[in-house]
Design an enzyme around this catalytic site. Structure first.
Site: not given
Length: 191
Positions: A10-12
């Protein structure tokens, strides 16, 4: 003996890996064979991805929930998959239902590679068109030229040794790199 590995990303940190992990587990991947990162997919500098790369051996299979989990950049995605193919490692994407070791998977990879090349060429073309349009309007690219009077003043201040280079640049508006290049050129002329 080949092993089955999973990768989730996931990015964040406020995003959740659960959905991806559930899919990987449902497809038979053991917990100690799942690698996860919480960072953007536009960079290849991902610690868990690097650990996965170190563990992979010929005959192993890597599974992700979707192509975008492996990389957000088409060029990086292609590079990873091609590297794995050379090393004898299979890659499967669950969402897109693609096994890149199959004839269809190889075809999809070649299409992705073509699209990536098209994207690079289109960006280059737009840049060249933009530069041509700017030149047609009399604008020239590159750094603005330093006014000779400013440079002469900067050289005089430097020779006087009354100010630091930083102060000279602030007073005259001449950049440090321009000042140093001018000093080097002057030294060569005097030699």
């Amino acid at each position: 003996m080949s092993e089955l590995f999973g990768y989730a990303r996931v990015s964040r940190s406020d995003q959740n890996l659960d959905r991806q992990l559930d899919e990987l587990r449902k497809n038979g991947i053991q917990e100690d064979h799942i690698f996860t990162d919480t960072m953007t997919g536009t960079t290849m500098d991902r610690p868990e991805f690097e650990e996965l790369q170190k563990r992979l051996r010929k005959g192993d299979v890597v599974v992700t929930e979707s192509l975008s989990r492996l990389s957000r950049k088409t060029s990086d995605l292609i590079r990873i998959i091609e590297d794995w193919q050379i090393r004898g490692i299979r890659y499967m994407s669950l969402k897109e239902a693609i096994d890149f070791s199959t004839t269809t998977g190889k075809f999809v990879l070649s299409v992705l590679a073509s699209l990536s090349e098209l994207e690079r060429d289109m960006i280059r073309d737009r840049v060249l068109e933009g530069l041509a349009a700017a030149r047609a309007r009399g604008r020239v690219g590159g750094r603005p030229k330093t006014e000779p009077g400013k440079l002469a003043k900067a050289l005089k201040l430097y020779d006087a040794r009354s100010h630091s280079v930083r102060e000279i640049c602030e007073i005259t508006g001449v950049s440090q790199s321009v000042l140093y290049r001018s000093l080097q050129a002057r030294e060569k002329e005097q030699a």
